[in-house]
Design an enzyme around this catalytic site. Sequence first.
Site, PDB file in Angstrom:
ATOM      1  N   ASP A  78       4.343   2.499   6.299  1.00  0.00           N
ATOM      2  CA  ASP A  78       4.426   2.774   4.861  1.00  0.00           C
ATOM      3  C   ASP A  78       4.313   1.509   4.020  1.00  0.00           C
ATOM      4  OD1 ASP A  78       6.990   2.049   5.968  1.00  0.00           O
ATOM      5  OD2 ASP A  78       7.883   2.586   4.044  1.00  0.00           O
ATOM      6  N   GLU A 139       9.939   2.532   6.223  1.00  0.00           N
ATOM      7  CA  GLU A 139      10.706   1.290   6.378  1.00  0.00           C
ATOM      8  C   GLU A 139      11.155   0.778   5.020  1.00  0.00           C
ATOM      9  OE1 GLU A 139      11.447  -3.081   6.861  1.00  0.00           O
ATOM     10  OE2 GLU A 139      10.056  -2.070   5.537  1.00  0.00           O
ATOM     11  N   GLU A 140      10.266   0.953   4.043  1.00  0.00           N
ATOM     12  CA  GLU A 140      10.500   0.347   2.721  1.00  0.00           C
ATOM     13  C   GLU A 140      11.552   1.080   1.897  1.00  0.00           C
ATOM     14  OE1 GLU A 140       9.327  -2.435   2.102  1.00  0.00           O
ATOM     15  OE2 GLU A 140       7.327  -2.710   2.964  1.00  0.00           O
ATOM     16  N   HIS A 351       5.010  -7.086  -1.670  1.00  0.00           N
ATOM     17  CA  HIS A 351       5.549  -6.262  -2.766  1.00  0.00           C
ATOM     18  C   HIS A 351       5.133  -6.773  -4.136  1.00  0.00           C
ATOM     19  CE1 HIS A 351       9.018  -4.590  -0.044  1.00  0.00           C
ATOM     20  NE2 HIS A 351       7.884  -4.763   0.605  1.00  0.00           N
TER      21      HIS A 351
END
Length: 382
Positions: A78, A139-140, A351
């Site tokens: 993800d 995961e995020e 990010h």
Amino acid sequence: MINKDRLAETFMQLVRIDSISKEEGKIAQTLFDLLSELGASVVRDDADQKIGGQSGNIIAKFKGTAAVAPIMLNAHMDTVEPGRGVEPVLDKGVFTSKGDTILGADDKSALAIILEALHVLNENQISHGPLEVVFTVCEEVGLLGAKNLDFDLISAKYGFALDATDTQGVITRAPSANHLKFTVHGKAAHAGAKPENGINAVQIAGSAIANMQLGRIDRETTCNIGLISGGRAINIVPDQVKVEGEARSHDEEKLEQVTQAMLDSFQKAVAAARQAGISESLPKLDVKVEKEFARTHIPEDHPVVVLATQAAANLKRNMICKATGGGADANVFSQHGIALGVLGTGMTDMHTLQESVKLDDMLATTELLLEIIRLHAHREGV
Ligand SMILES: [Zn+2]
């Protein structure tokens, strides 16, 4: 042996597939197919049902030919927002997005590297031990994929996660973390007509937070208040406020101390307000402390460190053991008795719209991974 063009192509193919957390259906299917073509037996677990996403985690097993213990290779599928419609640009050997999205090198550089290494093993018939490839979802958003992974499907006790920057480091230490949730219950009243009938929950929480020591407590300990919500309108004395924070430390005892200090601060503020107050039962405090993840500490003589260091030395490179602030899938695996050293892929500025990764760094990590797999096949009894 490594096909640099194919590595670049695979990476671009993957970043073009939207895969925001919980929306990993398409990328999971693509990876499922690619891993199956490479000869793995592939399954998806049912994590999607527990977390309300499009796909579970993917677990692909390659039997290998060497009779050694299995080794895990892990990455997450993800990505964060803004991550829809990513168009990769390759300029002078560096991948970026067009500028209006993240790139998704976190963690698709890792997916591409692992796939390229598997291609090389496959087409050159290189002898290797059993490999367990685990690609997680979500995961995020709180390591949800790893936390809901069906660990019955896994037999590896150690391996590598590729989810960091430094191509010459392996992360072997991460802190324990606690997630703290506070709810202060006050009493609502009209703020203009009858404020004396109210108990202001926001003010009590404010005083509790003001008395906390936040940020870096010492070299290995941190804490934070990160979320606050409450109140109904500006003319109502707020009867409820929710506050969330966390504490982390590489030392369990210090973690408990910091957690306790945060609890004490809220308890004191509520007690003080009740003493001055208008009700015997209010204000009231609800507290919830959850273990976010447990401390990871892989010793220097562990196969993970030995393999990474020896592989790097064979390639005439440096490899140092590093510590992190934590919060990766590897921390969850560690809680389940699986030691994952975290390797870097070269990705930077994750990010953000400036996220990038050098193709040469991805190439370097593919070489490292292949050397690790080659060394592992010749280790006995591990
Ligand atoms: Zn990541």
